[in-house]
Design a protein around this motif. Structure first.
Motif, short mmCIF file in Angstrom:
data_model
loop_
_atom_site.label_atom_id
_atom_site.label_comp_id
_atom_site.label_asym_id
_atom_site.label_seq_id
_atom_site.Cartn_x
_atom_site.Cartn_y
_atom_site.Cartn_z
N ARG A 29 0.83 -1.21 0.00
CA ARG A 29 0.00 0.00 0.00
C ARG A 29 0.87 1.26 0.00
O ARG A 29 0.45 2.31 -0.51
CB ARG A 29 -0.93 0.01 1.22
CG ARG A 29 -2.13 -0.92 1.10
CD ARG A 29 -2.90 -1.02 2.41
NE ARG A 29 -4.10 -1.81 2.26
CZ ARG A 29 -5.32 -1.31 2.05
NH1 ARG A 29 -5.48 0.00 1.96
NH2 ARG A 29 -6.35 -2.10 1.93
N GLN A 36 -0.48 4.98 -0.69
CA GLN A 36 -1.17 5.61 0.42
C GLN A 36 -0.15 6.23 1.34
O GLN A 36 0.96 5.72 1.50
CB GLN A 36 -2.02 4.59 1.18
CG GLN A 36 -3.22 4.07 0.40
CD GLN A 36 -4.04 3.10 1.22
OE1 GLN A 36 -3.64 1.96 1.42
NE2 GLN A 36 -5.17 3.56 1.71
N SER A 37 -0.53 7.34 1.97
CA SER A 37 0.37 8.00 2.90
C SER A 37 0.45 7.21 4.20
O SER A 37 -0.40 6.35 4.48
CB SER A 37 -0.13 9.42 3.20
OG SER A 37 -1.31 9.37 3.99
N ARG A 39 -0.18 8.34 7.06
CA ARG A 39 -1.35 8.70 7.85
C ARG A 39 -2.54 7.81 7.47
O ARG A 39 -3.27 7.32 8.34
CB ARG A 39 -1.70 10.18 7.64
CG ARG A 39 -2.76 10.69 8.62
CD ARG A 39 -3.02 12.17 8.39
NE ARG A 39 -1.82 12.95 8.57
CZ ARG A 39 -1.31 13.29 9.74
NH1 ARG A 39 -1.90 12.89 10.85
NH2 ARG A 39 -0.20 14.01 9.82
N GLU A 40 -2.74 7.61 6.17
CA GLU A 40 -3.82 6.72 5.71
C GLU A 40 -3.56 5.29 6.17
O GLU A 40 -4.50 4.56 6.56
CB GLU A 40 -3.92 6.77 4.19
CG GLU A 40 -4.44 8.09 3.64
CD GLU A 40 -4.32 8.18 2.14
OE1 GLU A 40 -5.26 8.69 1.50
OE2 GLU A 40 -3.28 7.76 1.59
N ASP A 43 -4.46 4.78 9.87
CA ASP A 43 -5.91 4.57 10.03
C ASP A 43 -6.30 3.17 9.59
O ASP A 43 -7.13 2.50 10.23
CB ASP A 43 -6.68 5.61 9.23
CG ASP A 43 -6.65 6.99 9.86
OD1 ASP A 43 -6.44 7.09 11.09
OD2 ASP A 43 -6.82 7.99 9.13
N TRP A 44 -5.72 2.71 8.47
CA TRP A 44 -6.01 1.36 7.97
C TRP A 44 -5.60 0.30 8.99
O TRP A 44 -6.37 -0.62 9.29
CB TRP A 44 -5.27 1.14 6.65
CG TRP A 44 -5.39 -0.25 6.11
CD1 TRP A 44 -6.44 -0.77 5.42
CD2 TRP A 44 -4.43 -1.30 6.22
NE1 TRP A 44 -6.19 -2.09 5.08
CE2 TRP A 44 -4.96 -2.44 5.57
CE3 TRP A 44 -3.17 -1.39 6.80
CZ2 TRP A 44 -4.28 -3.65 5.49
CZ3 TRP A 44 -2.48 -2.58 6.72
CH2 TRP A 44 -3.02 -3.70 6.08
N HIS A 107 1.05 7.81 12.48
CA HIS A 107 1.68 7.68 11.16
C HIS A 107 3.20 7.63 11.27
O HIS A 107 3.87 7.01 10.46
CB HIS A 107 1.22 8.82 10.23
CG HIS A 107 1.74 10.18 10.59
ND1 HIS A 107 2.92 10.67 10.07
CD2 HIS A 107 1.25 11.14 11.39
CE1 HIS A 107 3.11 11.90 10.54
NE2 HIS A 107 2.12 12.20 11.34
N SER A 128 1.32 14.10 0.18
CA SER A 128 0.82 13.77 1.52
C SER A 128 1.96 13.36 2.44
O SER A 128 1.99 13.72 3.61
CB SER A 128 -0.21 12.65 1.42
OG SER A 128 -0.74 12.34 2.68
#
Length: 199
Positions: A29, A36-37, A39-40, A43-44, A107, A128
């Motif tokens: 990812r 994806q960053s 930070r994303e 959350d994931w 993150h 990002s």
């Protein structure tokens, strides 16, 4: 085996204790075509962790319920009443929300796991990622300023050079746009992606 007995960073410890295998997908990812960053990815990962905790407690979930629980537990826009009610509901159903809070990762922690544990790398950071890195750098500077100030004031007080009780040091950096004179906290400015007068 406790989390402290597992030799790895926090992401690895939590994943092993909870029983989720995320390393390959995390790396994919982060470095794949639809990157994806961090930070994303935090959350994931936290949603995967929450889902595992709900399953362990025997709580069945329908589509979207894990995302909604995560939002209620972590989103700053959620009212304190709704957050308290959600925490109480989960506690009554067998989920230790305090433990969950301790296991949630930031993150920065995801970035450490990717680069130091998985040895993943990016040729060029996304916008990002650049913002995340900037926020980390500025946050470290702010924390350092708070720590130095606290230490200095405490030492002065201990030598009777300053008359003060217990203290909390708060550092807030504001950024003012010269075009419209609007002020933002650094976090607010980064989250917005710029000043409202340029939008």
């Amino acid at each position: 085996m406790t989390e402290s007995e597992i030799s790895c960073c926090k992401v690895g410890r939590v994943a092993e204790v909870v029983g989720i295998d995320v390393d390959r997908e995390l790396a994919d990812r982060w470095t794949g075509e639809d990157r994806q960053s961090t930070r994303e990815l935090a959350d994931w990962f936290n949603r995967k962790l929450l889902a595992a905790e709900l399953t362990a407690a025997g709580i069945p979930t329908k589509d979207g319920e894990v995302d909604n629980y995560y939002r209620l537990l972590t989103d700053d826009a959620v009212s304190s009443g709704d957050r308290i009610e959600t925490r109480r509901e989960l506690e009554q159903r067998g989920v230790s929300v305090d433990t969950l809070d301790e296991r949630f990762v930031s993150h920065q922690t995801i970035h450490t796991h990717l680069t130091e544990c998985l040895e993943a790398s990016l040729s060029e950071p996304t916008l990002s990622e650049r913002i995340d890195d900037a926020e980390t750098t500025l946050g470290q500077l702010q924390s350092r300023t708070e720590a130095v100030t606290d230490d200095t004031i405490t030492r002065l007080a201990s030598h009777d050079a300053l008359d003060i009780g217990s203290i909390d040091v708060l550092v807030s950096v504001q950024v003012a746009c010269r075009e419209c004179n609007h002020q933002y906290s650094v976090r607010e400015l980064l989250d917005r992606g710029g000043c409202h007068c340029t939008r």
